[in-house]
Design an enzyme around this catalytic site. Structure first.
Site, PDB file in Angstrom:
ATOM      1  N   LYS A 162      25.663  54.467  57.250  1.00 45.90           N
ATOM      2  CA  LYS A 162      27.065  54.111  56.990  1.00 45.90           C
ATOM      3  C   LYS A 162      27.810  55.302  56.401  1.00 45.90           C
ATOM      4  O   LYS A 162      28.951  55.593  56.780  1.00 45.90           O
ATOM      5  CB  LYS A 162      27.136  52.906  56.039  1.00 45.90           C
ATOM      6  CG  LYS A 162      26.743  51.605  56.711  1.00 45.90           C
ATOM      7  CD  LYS A 162      26.474  50.485  55.720  1.00 45.90           C
ATOM      8  CE  LYS A 162      25.919  49.262  56.464  1.00 45.90           C
ATOM      9  NZ  LYS A 162      25.376  48.243  55.569  1.00 45.90           N
TER      10      LYS A 162
ATOM     11  N   GLN B  24      25.424  46.298  49.641  1.00 47.54           N
ATOM     12  CA  GLN B  24      24.318  46.135  50.582  1.00 47.54           C
ATOM     13  C   GLN B  24      23.429  44.955  50.175  1.00 47.54           C
ATOM     14  O   GLN B  24      23.033  44.837  49.016  1.00 47.54           O
ATOM     15  CB  GLN B  24      23.501  47.440  50.638  1.00 47.54           C
ATOM     16  CG  GLN B  24      22.398  47.453  51.664  1.00 47.54           C
ATOM     17  CD  GLN B  24      22.879  47.406  53.114  1.00 47.54           C
ATOM     18  OE1 GLN B  24      23.960  47.880  53.438  1.00 47.54           O
ATOM     19  NE2 GLN B  24      22.082  46.831  53.982  1.00 47.54           N
TER      20      GLN B  24
ATOM     21  N   ASP C 143      32.958  43.593  54.829  1.00 45.05           N
ATOM     22  CA  ASP C 143      31.874  42.792  55.403  1.00 45.05           C
ATOM     23  C   ASP C 143      32.394  41.468  55.949  1.00 45.05           C
ATOM     24  O   ASP C 143      31.715  40.806  56.730  1.00 45.05           O
ATOM     25  CB  ASP C 143      30.845  42.450  54.308  1.00 45.05           C
ATOM     26  CG  ASP C 143      29.590  43.303  54.376  1.00 45.05           C
ATOM     27  OD1 ASP C 143      29.225  43.728  55.481  1.00 45.05           O
ATOM     28  OD2 ASP C 143      28.985  43.524  53.309  1.00 45.05           O
TER      29      ASP C 143
HETATM   30  N1  GUN Z   1      22.244  43.916  55.022  1.00 43.15           N
HETATM   31  C1  GUN Z   1      21.921  43.763  56.336  1.00 43.15           C
HETATM   32  N2  GUN Z   1      23.039  43.618  57.076  1.00 43.15           N
HETATM   33  C2  GUN Z   1      24.090  43.684  56.222  1.00 43.15           C
HETATM   34  C3  GUN Z   1      25.500  43.612  56.402  1.00 43.15           C
HETATM   35  O1  GUN Z   1      26.027  43.446  57.495  1.00 43.15           O
HETATM   36  N3  GUN Z   1      26.236  43.738  55.268  1.00 43.15           N
HETATM   37  C4  GUN Z   1      25.678  43.908  54.042  1.00 43.15           C
HETATM   38  N4  GUN Z   1      26.485  44.004  53.000  1.00 43.15           N
HETATM   39  N5  GUN Z   1      24.377  43.977  53.851  1.00 43.15           N
HETATM   40  C5  GUN Z   1      23.581  43.869  54.937  1.00 43.15           C
END
Ligand code: GUN
Length: 293
Positions: free
Chosen positions: A53, A97, A120
């Protein structure tokens, strides 16, 4: 028949380039979108995601902040970090996350994020906006990426029978809500299957579009797929494979080889939905910024 492969790597790159072009244009006006990613603990998969990311952010010309804290971080301290990012004018998107350590109430943390910065799309305000069809909704990245794959590969959703396998908050539920919206990428007739569904294979056989998101390796077999269907595989599962140096390989929720013989179009794993998730995170950060400046 051998299915057309829907390439998420190429489409993800195209979308990230589109975002980068807009970011470059905005820079001329002195505005730069900023994304903060918060990582608590040492989960290797989470660390890898967060790294990707950050890289995508920098490639898109965005401001990127990584906040990394140990597994033992008290919940109150995480809430204080979220508060500080909520008030930081250089940050337009906040992603905490998941999964979080067990002693932290995930719900409480996600509720604390300013909905305008919730890239998100997990905050109830954005969930509600998505359901009512408010275009300012920040949409969950994975299902929003699936919609882009369908739209940009000319796969008609209007009037189509779409069957989603899995009812998670991150994928299944928002996927259903996106597909029933009015307009391009929507207007589908949607069925959501789950562990209590009676005769799931028969339901899936009625689908023009199958979206597999249950987290079970190669769960969708060729006998469940109507000839000519489009199959989108959201799963990513490790299966033991002593024949490779790593000792495992990644497979989706779909038995790829046999299903590809029957379907008209299919997404591979890896290289399908996965790269779209990060691309849509970039797109959401840009959208979040444009909605506040
Ligand atoms: N962990 C796995 N996929 C995601 C996601 O799409 N967003 C977040 N915040 N954590 C994750």
């Amino acid at each position: 028949m051998s299915a057309r492969i829907i390439d998420g790597v190429a489409l993800g790159k195209t979308i990230r380039q589109e975002v980068a072009a807009e970011v470059a244009a905005l820079k001329g006006r002195g505005v730069v979108p900023g994304l903060a990613v918060v990582l608590v603990g040492e989960n290797p998969a989470s660390k890898a995601y967060v790294g990707s990311k950050e890289k995508a952010c920098l490639e898109a010309g965005m401001h990127s902040v990584k906040v990394q804290r140990p597994e033992t971080l008290p919940e109150a301290d995480l809430l204080a970090i979220v508060d500080q990012l909520n008030h930081d004018p250089a940050i337009h998107g906040i992603l905490v996350q998941l999964p979080l350590p067990k002693h932290i109430n995930t719900e409480k943390v996600l509720l604390r994020i300013n909905p305008a910065k919730d890239v998100d799309g997990f905050h109830p305000v954005n969930v509600g906006k998505l359901v009512i069809g408010d275009p300012t909704a920040l949409r969950p990245c994975t299902p929003w990426g699936v919609i882009q794959m369908l739209l940009r590969n000319g796969i008609e959703t209007r009037g189509a029978n779409a069957v989603i396998i899995g009812r998670s908050t991150i994928v299944g539920k928002p996927m259903a809500n996106l597909l029933i919206q009015t307009g391009p990428g929507g207007d589908a007739t949607v069925t959501v299957c789950h562990s209590k569904t009676r005769d799931l294979p028969a339901v899936v056989r009625g689908a023009d579009i199958v979206i597999a998101a249950i987290g079970k390796a190669e769960f969708v077999t060729a006998d469940m797929v109507r000839p000519g269907a489009t199959v989108i595989d959201v799963g990513i599962n490790r299966v033991d494979d002593p024949s490779v140096p790593k000792g495992y390989r990644l497979v989706g929720d779909v038995a790829y080889g046999p299903v590809a013989e029957k379907a008209a179009a299919i997404t591979p794993v890896p290289g399908g939905v996965g790269p779209m998730t990060i691309a849509m995170l970039m797109a959401n950060t840009l959208q979040a910024m444009k909605q506040v400046v």
